[in-house]
Write a protein that holds these residues in place. Structure first.
Motif, mmCIF file in Angstrom:
data_model
loop_
_atom_site.group_PDB
_atom_site.id
_atom_site.type_symbol
_atom_site.label_atom_id
_atom_site.label_comp_id
_atom_site.label_asym_id
_atom_site.label_seq_id
_atom_site.Cartn_x
_atom_site.Cartn_y
_atom_site.Cartn_z
ATOM 1 N N ARG A 11 0.835 -1.189 0.000
ATOM 2 C CA ARG A 11 0.000 0.000 0.000
ATOM 3 C C ARG A 11 0.877 1.249 0.000
ATOM 4 O O ARG A 11 2.003 1.254 0.481
ATOM 5 N N GLN B 185 -2.657 6.646 1.351
ATOM 6 C CA GLN B 185 -3.613 6.419 0.272
ATOM 7 C C GLN B 185 -5.008 6.170 0.852
ATOM 8 O O GLN B 185 -5.165 5.449 1.829
ATOM 9 N N HIS B 186 -6.015 6.774 0.256
ATOM 10 C CA HIS B 186 -7.393 6.567 0.662
ATOM 11 C C HIS B 186 -8.042 5.548 -0.266
ATOM 12 O O HIS B 186 -7.623 5.367 -1.413
ATOM 13 N N TRP B 187 -9.115 4.940 0.211
ATOM 14 C CA TRP B 187 -9.776 3.891 -0.574
ATOM 15 C C TRP B 187 -10.384 4.436 -1.860
ATOM 16 O O TRP B 187 -10.515 3.721 -2.851
ATOM 17 N N TYR B 188 -10.704 5.727 -1.865
ATOM 18 C CA TYR B 188 -11.391 6.296 -3.022
ATOM 19 C C TYR B 188 -10.420 6.894 -4.053
ATOM 20 O O TYR B 188 -10.857 7.396 -5.094
#
Length: 293
Positions: free
Chosen positions: A7, A11-14
């Motif tokens: 990862r 970082q964001h999921w979107y």
């Protein structure tokens, strides 16, 4: 750091969806929304002048009793049958030719690919003169005491002539697809077959062709879809004639929509074409997967 492997920190999921959003919006505006409108019109009566009126299954009932639809379907399937050998088999040999390590081979690749980026309208207009009764082809036939032949006015020659034009224009695209596949074939396998005494045909049959099976699947799907939706060449060369001998589903949809202004019925025929293309693509995928098992 533990737990962060694979990862990006922060970082964001979107994040990936945010990058995809512009493309998805363009797809929705240019493809998805018009498809929804076409499905709606297929169950409606609309002639541009009057408001849309829901008509249920009337367009599909008319479709079942319209003889020109079945003529167009037959011609489209014949188009596919004649088109596939010219765009699936012949470009493979062109790719093998331009894959040779020769001087200025890049120029040959560009020459073969040039028709792909040329406007179909411009190409079709040029071919009208080539296959005219006083054209170059009939002049060459006259040297052997044959002809002249009205290629675009004879109902037996018109469809093969249109298919030949479409295949000639598309051959460069499929050649490049095969070229990419050929360059991915492990050279060790070809060299091993050569050491074992395999000739050129045996190497092609037992080494190259099996390695190109995924490429064949791609070219088959693209060729079938290209043949089923043929329109520009028919429009410029024959307008569906003579005697509906070159009437394809693509041209018939345009004719009903923009000559008869029957948008609802044209959308119904479009759904028929869409369903046939999905069936052909699904059948090809099924056959390819079974062979890979």
């Amino acid at each position: 750091m533990p737990g962060l492997k694979g990862r990006v920190v922060g970082q964001h999921w979107y994040t990936p969806y945010a990058f995809m959003l512009p493309g998805l919006l363009c797809y929705a505006a240019m493809f998805a929304w018009p498809a929804v409108i076409a499905i709606q019109l297929a169950f409606s009566d609309y002639d541009i002048v009057h408001p849309v009126r829901f008509s249920g299954l009337d367009n599909f009932i008319e479709l079942g009793h319209d003889p020109r639809v079945w003529i167009a379907l037959r011609n489209s399937l014949l188009f596919v049958v004649m088109f596939l050998p010219l765009t699936v088999v012949l470009p493979l040999f062109l790719a093998m030719l331009v894959n040779l390590k020769l001087r200025a081979i890049q120029a040959f690749r560009m020459l073969y690919y040039l028709p792909v980026i040329t406007s179909m309208v411009a190409v079709a207009v040029a071919w009208r003169y080539v296959f005219n009764r006083e054209g170059v082809v009939n002049w060459m036939l006259g040297l052997f005491g044959a002809g002249p032949i009205d290629f675009l006015l004879d109902r037996h020659w018109a469809l093969p002539t249109v298919v030949l034009l479409e295949a000639w224009k598309s051959a460069g695209l499929f050649m490049m697809i095969y070229l990419a596949g050929l360059q991915a074939v492990p050279s060790e396998q070809v060299e091993a077959a050569t050491i074992d005494g395999a000739n050129a045909w045996q190497r092609l049959r037992h080494v190259v062709v099996p390695a190109l099976r995924p490429t064949f699947a791609v070219t088959l799907v693209l060729s079938m879809l290209e043949a089923m939706r043929a329109f520009e060449s028919v429009y410029v060369l024959t307008r569906g004639g003579p005697l509906d001998s070159t009437l394809t589903l693509g041209y018939y949809i345009w004719s009903k929509a923009f000559e008869d202004y029957d948008m609802g019925y044209a959308s119904a025929v479009g759904l028929l074409l869409w369903a046939i293309m999905i069936v052909l693509a699904g059948f090809n995928l099924l056959v390819t997967r079974r062979r890979d098992v």
